[in-house]
Design a protein around this motif. Structure first.
Motif, short mmCIF file in Angstrom:
data_model
loop_
_atom_site.label_atom_id
_atom_site.label_comp_id
_atom_site.label_asym_id
_atom_site.label_seq_id
_atom_site.Cartn_x
_atom_site.Cartn_y
_atom_site.Cartn_z
N ASN A 25 -4.42 -0.87 2.90
CA ASN A 25 -3.34 -0.61 3.84
C ASN A 25 -3.78 0.57 4.70
O ASN A 25 -4.02 1.66 4.19
CB ASN A 25 -2.05 -0.28 3.08
CG ASN A 25 -0.91 0.14 3.99
OD1 ASN A 25 -1.02 1.14 4.69
ND2 ASN A 25 0.16 -0.60 3.97
N GLY A 54 0.85 -1.18 0.00
CA GLY A 54 0.00 0.00 0.00
C GLY A 54 0.89 1.23 0.00
O GLY A 54 1.87 1.28 0.74
N GLY A 95 13.20 -3.53 -0.53
CA GLY A 95 14.37 -3.77 -1.36
C GLY A 95 14.24 -4.99 -2.26
O GLY A 95 15.21 -5.33 -2.95
N GLN A 98 6.54 -8.46 -0.64
CA GLN A 98 5.75 -7.25 -0.90
C GLN A 98 6.66 -6.23 -1.56
O GLN A 98 7.76 -5.97 -1.07
CB GLN A 98 5.20 -6.69 0.41
CG GLN A 98 4.54 -5.32 0.25
CD GLN A 98 3.76 -4.88 1.46
OE1 GLN A 98 2.79 -5.51 1.84
NE2 GLN A 98 4.18 -3.79 2.08
N GLY A 142 7.01 -2.28 -3.36
CA GLY A 142 6.43 -0.96 -3.52
C GLY A 142 7.03 -0.25 -4.72
O GLY A 142 6.37 0.00 -5.73
N THR A 143 8.34 0.02 -4.62
CA THR A 143 9.06 0.80 -5.62
C THR A 143 8.79 0.33 -7.06
O THR A 143 8.52 1.13 -7.94
CB THR A 143 10.57 0.71 -5.30
OG1 THR A 143 10.76 1.37 -4.05
CG2 THR A 143 11.42 1.36 -6.36
N GLU A 203 8.88 -5.73 7.20
CA GLU A 203 9.44 -4.71 6.31
C GLU A 203 10.82 -4.29 6.81
O GLU A 203 10.96 -3.81 7.94
CB GLU A 203 8.50 -3.51 6.25
CG GLU A 203 8.84 -2.59 5.10
CD GLU A 203 7.96 -1.36 5.06
OE1 GLU A 203 7.10 -1.27 4.18
OE2 GLU A 203 8.14 -0.48 5.93
C1 LIG Z 1 5.76 5.97 -2.55
C2 LIG Z 1 5.63 5.02 -1.39
C3 LIG Z 1 4.63 5.21 -0.44
C4 LIG Z 1 4.47 4.30 0.60
N1 LIG Z 1 3.42 4.48 1.47
C5 LIG Z 1 3.17 3.54 2.43
C6 LIG Z 1 2.03 3.65 3.28
O1 LIG Z 1 1.23 4.59 3.18
N2 LIG Z 1 1.84 2.67 4.21
C7 LIG Z 1 2.70 1.61 4.34
O2 LIG Z 1 2.47 0.74 5.20
N3 LIG Z 1 3.78 1.49 3.55
C8 LIG Z 1 4.03 2.41 2.60
N4 LIG Z 1 5.10 2.25 1.74
C9 LIG Z 1 5.91 1.02 1.83
C10 LIG Z 1 5.44 -0.01 0.78
O3 LIG Z 1 4.15 -0.46 1.03
C11 LIG Z 1 6.38 -1.24 0.69
O4 LIG Z 1 6.28 -2.06 1.82
C12 LIG Z 1 7.83 -0.88 0.51
O5 LIG Z 1 7.98 0.19 -0.36
C13 LIG Z 1 8.60 -2.10 0.00
O6 LIG Z 1 9.91 -1.77 -0.34
P1 LIG Z 1 10.36 -1.49 -1.87
O7 LIG Z 1 9.83 -0.15 -2.20
O8 LIG Z 1 11.82 -1.55 -1.81
O9 LIG Z 1 9.73 -2.56 -2.72
C14 LIG Z 1 5.32 3.18 0.72
C15 LIG Z 1 6.35 3.02 -0.21
C16 LIG Z 1 6.52 3.91 -1.26
C17 LIG Z 1 7.61 3.68 -2.26
#
Ligand SMILES: Cc1cc2nc3c(=O)[nH]c(=O)nc-3n(C[C@H](O)[C@H](O)[C@H](O)COP(=O)(O)O)c2cc1C
Length: 372
Positions: A86, A21, A217, A236, A238-239, A166
């Motif tokens: 989320n 999320g 990561g 999981q 995000g990026t 995380e």
């Molecule tokens: C732009 C952005 C916004 C995010 N916002 C939230 C959030 O609102 N709540 C949350 O639990 N995690 C948030 N995250 C974390 C992501 O859900 C995810 O767990 C994390 O980015 C995983 O790592 P990665 O970006 O290296 O894949 C955010 C990540 C990014 C990149």
């Protein structure tokens, strides 16, 4: 050969990939439904979700409730796959978001930015016990798992259905102290086995396997293989999902990822009281040189925000970035965002991750890809 399925409660995801999320407004129904259509779990971020409602500035609480209901329904129209939300535990209207998500029959609720230990009378224990919705807290240690799962077992007569662990390479707010972020002792590779160990005793209470989902990561199919080999049931990301056509952010937000180099990824002290990882820009440079960005706080959206002293409003800054106005905000991003060099469709990304994963598994030999 296929990727192993992810099993959470009664849910079965064809690919063991959860889209994290992302707030504010980065993962809404568009991204979440695209991921769900590709066999992963698509997740709508609820923070600031009422931002486009006309009464958001005056009645944010009502606007958020209305918008969340709408987003869940739009996602449902676009997919029959698995959709989650989320919800940040630190939100003032956290229970409102839970209430709507449960009423709408969401498949999974991920709970981050704090530990889900207390609920208002809107969410009595029987509601937690009787729902078909799965609950997945987001943690950064085995200790947090013990705390949450034993509390739930004692107070609510059930435990959550799995856990996201995380690590410090994630984007957005991080559950670590600043000096822990680069400390190898806190690397995701160390956290995953610790969280698995902490979770195992609660499988007896649950009467089933409780999946651990590794985040922070994870970038390639080889990374997915590495964490599944360690005993995680899924990952999981995000990026990687930001750099997709379906991601709900403005193209200028995604382009900031394409432009970023390794040195542009910085750790900030968010007004929320947690460190966060973001892409450096003029806005952040101004803040670190002591400039205050004036704002009016119509309601305290985050319990932990010292809104009278905060140099800027994190909600406004993230919302500006989402809409492409990077002069008044900044993008959150994971440590690997500098590796992003193109924007692709969610289907292409999911296929690439699966192909890379299967390549590693095939090279290692048969009998390795087990069911989660
Ligand atoms: C732009 C952005 C916004 C995010 N916002 C939230 C959030 O609102 N709540 C949350 O639990 N995690 C948030 N995250 C974390 C992501 O859900 C995810 O767990 C994390 O980015 C995983 O790592 P990665 O970006 O290296 O894949 C955010 C990540 C990014 C990149």
């Amino acid at each position: 050969m296929k990727m192993p399925e992810l099993h959470i409660g009664e849910l079965r995801a064809r690919r063991p990939i959860v889209q994290g999320g992302m707030g504010v407004g980065i993962s809404l129904s568009g991204l979440a439904s695209a991921v769900a259509n590709c066999g992963g779990i698509g997740v709508i971020s609820t923070v600031g979700i009422g931002m486009h409602e006309p009464d958001f500035k005056k009645k944010a609480r009502d606007a958020n409730r209305r918008a969340l209901k709408k987003e869940i329904r739009i996602a449902r129209e676009k997919t029959t796959g698995i959709i989650g939300v989320n919800i940040m535990v630190a939100l003032t209207d956290y229970d409102d978001h839970l209430d709507i998500a449960l009423t709408e029959g969401i498949d999974v609720i991920f709970m981050g930015a704090g530990l889900p230990l207390k609920f208002s009378e809107k969410i009595p224990p029987e509601r937690l016990r009787e729902t078909k919705t799965c609950f997945v807290p987001i943690v950064s240690s085995g200790r947090a798992v013990k705390l949450v799962f034993s509390h739930w077992a004692k107070r609510f007569g059930r435990v959550p259905d799995g856990v996201v662990v995380e690590g410090p390479k994630a984007g957005g707010h991080l559950g670590f102290k600043k000096d822990q972020i680069a400390d190898p002792a806190y690397a995701l590779e160390h956290l995953v086995p610790a969280v698995i160990d902490a979770l195992r005793p609660f499988e007896d209470v649950a009467g089933r396997h409780l999946p651990v989902i590794a985040a922070g990561g994870v970038y390639t199919g080889a990374d997915i293989d590495r964490f599944l080999e360690m005993g995680a049931s899924a990952v999981q990301l995000g990026t990687r999902f930001v750099a997709t056509h379906e991601c709900d952010a403005d193209i200028r937000f995604k382009e900031a990822y394409l432009r970023a180099g390794p040195d542009d990824l910085v750790i900030i002290e968010s007004p929320v009281g947690l460190p966060g990882r973001a892409i450096r820009n003029e806005f952040l440079d101004d803040v670190s040189s002591g400039t205050r960005k004036p704002y009016r706080c119509p309601w305290k959206c985050l319990r932990t925000c010292p809104f009278k002293e905060a140099p800027y409003c994190i909600g406004d800054a993230l919302l500006s970035a989402k809409t492409g106005n990077l002069k008044h905000g900044f993008p959150f991003a994971g440590a690997n965002a500098w590796r992003v060099n193109e924007i692709v469709s969610v289907a292409e990304l999911m296929q690439e991750l699966e192909d890379e994963y299967l390549e590693v598994v095939t090279a290692r030999g048969p009998a390795v890809a087990a069911v989660s």
